[in-house]
Design a protein around this motif. Structure first.
Motif, PDB file in Angstrom:
ATOM      1  N   SER A  65       0.861  -1.187   0.000  1.00 27.94           N
ATOM      2  CA  SER A  65       0.000   0.000   0.000  1.00 27.94           C
ATOM      3  C   SER A  65       0.894   1.232   0.000  1.00 27.94           C
ATOM      4  N   PRO A  66       0.360   2.389  -0.404  1.00 34.26           N
ATOM      5  CA  PRO A  66       1.191   3.595  -0.393  1.00 34.26           C
ATOM      6  C   PRO A  66       1.483   4.110   1.016  1.00 34.26           C
ATOM      7  N   GLY A  67       0.735   3.675   2.002  1.00 29.61           N
ATOM      8  CA  GLY A  67       0.978   4.085   3.380  1.00 29.61           C
ATOM      9  C   GLY A  67       0.364   5.438   3.710  1.00 29.61           C
ATOM     10  N   VAL A  68       0.513   5.851   4.946  1.00 35.17           N
ATOM     11  CA  VAL A  68      -0.026   7.127   5.410  1.00 35.17           C
ATOM     12  C   VAL A  68       0.726   8.284   4.760  1.00 35.17           C
ATOM     13  N   GLU A  69       2.036   8.195   4.759  1.00 37.12           N
ATOM     14  CA  GLU A  69       2.860   9.203   4.099  1.00 37.12           C
ATOM     15  C   GLU A  69       3.250   8.641   2.746  1.00 37.12           C
ATOM     16  N   ARG A  70       2.677   9.210   1.686  1.00 40.49           N
ATOM     17  CA  ARG A  70       2.878   8.662   0.353  1.00 40.49           C
ATOM     18  C   ARG A  70       3.233   9.742  -0.641  1.00 40.49           C
ATOM     19  N   LYS A  71       3.951   9.333  -1.669  1.00 42.20           N
ATOM     20  CA  LYS A  71       4.324  10.257  -2.734  1.00 42.20           C
ATOM     21  C   LYS A  71       3.096  10.594  -3.563  1.00 42.20           C
ATOM     22  N   LEU A  72       3.043  11.834  -3.992  1.00 41.68           N
ATOM     23  CA  LEU A  72       1.980  12.288  -4.889  1.00 41.68           C
ATOM     24  C   LEU A  72       2.637  12.628  -6.221  1.00 41.68           C
ATOM     25  N   GLU A  79      -5.940  14.565  -6.199  1.00 42.69           N
ATOM     26  CA  GLU A  79      -7.400  14.587  -6.067  1.00 42.69           C
ATOM     27  C   GLU A  79      -7.863  13.679  -4.933  1.00 42.69           C
ATOM     28  N   ASN A  80      -7.210  12.537  -4.761  1.00 42.95           N
ATOM     29  CA  ASN A  80      -7.586  11.588  -3.713  1.00 42.95           C
ATOM     30  C   ASN A  80      -7.024  11.957  -2.347  1.00 42.95           C
ATOM     31  N   SER A  81      -6.244  13.029  -2.273  1.00 40.62           N
ATOM     32  CA  SER A  81      -5.612  13.433  -1.008  1.00 40.62           C
ATOM     33  C   SER A  81      -6.150  14.757  -0.488  1.00 40.62           C
ATOM     34  N   LEU A  82      -7.265  15.222  -1.040  1.00 38.65           N
ATOM     35  CA  LEU A  82      -7.855  16.486  -0.576  1.00 38.65           C
ATOM     36  C   LEU A  82      -8.134  16.411   0.924  1.00 38.65           C
ATOM     37  N   LYS A 128       4.408  14.943  -1.247  1.00 38.97           N
ATOM     38  CA  LYS A 128       3.969  13.779  -0.485  1.00 38.97           C
ATOM     39  C   LYS A 128       3.021  14.220   0.612  1.00 38.97           C
ATOM     40  N   THR A 129       2.232  13.283   1.077  1.00 41.40           N
ATOM     41  CA  THR A 129       1.406  13.553   2.239  1.00 41.40           C
ATOM     42  C   THR A 129       2.285  13.328   3.459  1.00 41.40           C
ATOM     43  N   TYR A 130       1.883  13.919   4.570  1.00 39.22           N
ATOM     44  CA  TYR A 130       2.621  13.643   5.812  1.00 39.22           C
ATOM     45  C   TYR A 130       1.650  13.596   6.971  1.00 39.22           C
ATOM     46  N   PHE A 131       2.060  12.907   7.997  1.00 35.66           N
ATOM     47  CA  PHE A 131       1.233  12.729   9.186  1.00 35.66           C
ATOM     48  C   PHE A 131       1.902  13.422  10.343  1.00 35.66           C
TER      49      PHE A 131
END
Length: 133
Positions: A65-72, A79-82, A128-131
């Protein structure tokens, strides 16, 4: 093949880790990705890659899975990370952190501490997303 398992292909990348080539297939699923889903996708994809290798030489297939912190990387990733926290590095080297508010057309909007920041996709070097713990 990934979709036949009810999952969606998120990304494919080839990486080198300690001298070993890894062909990484990243998937998502509406109910989350567990080990069983990774095994299921791996069992379907592996025979195809045995016939048509994705890289030359030896490699390991990794399905995750891409995980919580994933590359965009793709517009649909944004769009899926709004609503999620993102860290973006621009081509100029600026770092933009904040909540991803909008991803439409060729533009994204990030709500930062300083206000809204609009960026075109072609301005983005990495994202990337971050937590926040």
């Amino acid at each position: 093949m990934v979709e036949s398992c009810g999952a969606k292909l998120y990304d494919i990348e080839t990486v080198n880790d300690r001298g070993k080539t890894i062909y990484r297939v990243t998937i998502t699923h509406p109910e989350g990705v567990d080990l069983q889903k990774c095994v299921e996708v791996s069992n379907l994809v592996s025979p195809l890659l045995d016939v048509n290798p994705p890289v030359s030489g030896d490699y390991n297939l990794e399905v995750s899975s891409p995980g919580v912190e994933r590359k965009l990387k793709k517009p649909e990733h944004f769009e899926n990370s709004l609503g999620e926290k993102v860290r973006i590095t621009t081509i100029q080297g600026d770092v933009v952190e904040g909540e991803l508010q909008k991803a439409e057309g060729n533009e994204i909007v990030v709500k930062t501490k300083e206000g809204e920041r609009r960026l075109d996709f072609d301005e983005i070097a990495s994202a990337k997303t971050y937590f926040e713990w």
